[in-house]
Design an enzyme around this catalytic site. Structure first.
Site: not given
Length: 272
Positions: A151, A110, A40
């Protein structure tokens, strides 16, 4: 398929990060790697004020360098994530995927922003500068369908299950857990998601840099559909390379019918 996961240090300058990536790709060339995964924000120090500053539009310099690297080495490149800017002034934490010809075949913004305040631990608020994405990402390869999230997204079991219901046999997760959440949840979460969804999961982190303001947990790992850790790193820079057979997912799903035995007459997961 042969998958390489690169746990790299994140330098202050974008160019240095891209140069290090190209050195690493050259280092593993000739080893028959099919898919390369990065961490990331692999080219941007993980601080909320940096995201607008380091951000580039899709098709920008970083995008072009990544596309060219995939083409040059004939690999699928899951290029971690980078800050993406748009014409309307928004900034996203975005993961691009390129095929062996350098064509973009996947893109994930995300969905769940990392806004946390852990008592005695880390406080972080991505929404100070980032906008949340709004789609579930699965892309096609010659090996089968692969899912992708970033994540904090992987903490939400619904998103992982949606990817699997759309055919994913492997889920890629560029991630940067910290020194509070990493030792507590990193391995157990990846193993749990793999077991629940009977798929491979690959979590790729930046290396830990104690001189940076954000300290990543590291511990890049690959987990089997049975929940076994195939390989896990420590916090240092490095590369792990493993061979996996995505058809193993079908063998395990046939032996232990978790997905087919769902009671869809009682509950459903609906993609809006």
């Amino acid at each position: 398929m042969r998958i390489a996961q690169m746990q790299t240090r994140v330098y202050q300058y974008k160019e240095q990060n891209l140069t290090e990536l190209e050195k690493n790709l050259e280092k593993i060339s000739g080893q028959g790697v099919d898919l390369v995964c990065l961490g990331e924000m692999f080219c941007c120090p993980y601080e909320t004020p940096n995201f607008p500053v380091y951000g580039e539009p899709e098709g920008g310099e970083i995008w072009q360098r990544l596309s060219e690297s995939a083409r040059r080495y004939g690999i699928y490149l899951s290029a971690g994530s980078v800050p993406e800017t748009t014409e309307d002034g928004k900034v996203y934490n975005t993961a691009y995927v390129f095929d062996r010809q350098g064509k973009q075949i996947g893109k994930h913004r995300k969905v769940h922003l990392f806004d946390i305040d852990v008592k005695g631990g880390q406080r972080f608020k991505e929404s100070d500068t980032l906008t949340a994405g709004d789609w579930c990402t699965v892309f096609d390869t010659e090996f089968g369908k692969i899912g992708l999230c970033i994540c904090f997204d992987f903490r939400f079991p619904e998103l992982a299950r949606l990817m699997v219901l759309e055919g994913a046999k492997l889920i890629l997760i560029p991630a940067a857990f910290n020194l509070t959440t990493g030792p507590a949840h990193w391995e157990v979460m990846f193993r749990g998601r793999a077991v629940d969804n009977q798929c491979f999961v690959a979590g790729t982190s930046p290396a830990r840099d104690m001189e940076a303001s954000y300290h990543a947990w590291g511990h890049t790992l690959l987990v089997s559909p049975w929940g076994d850790v195939i390989e896990e790193m420590d916090e240092q820079e490095g590369i792990i390379i493993n061979d996996i057979d995505l058809e193993e997912t079908e063998r395990i799903r046939n032996q232990l019918p978790l997905l087919s035995a769902r009671r869809r007459d009682l509950y459903q997961l609906i993609k809006l």
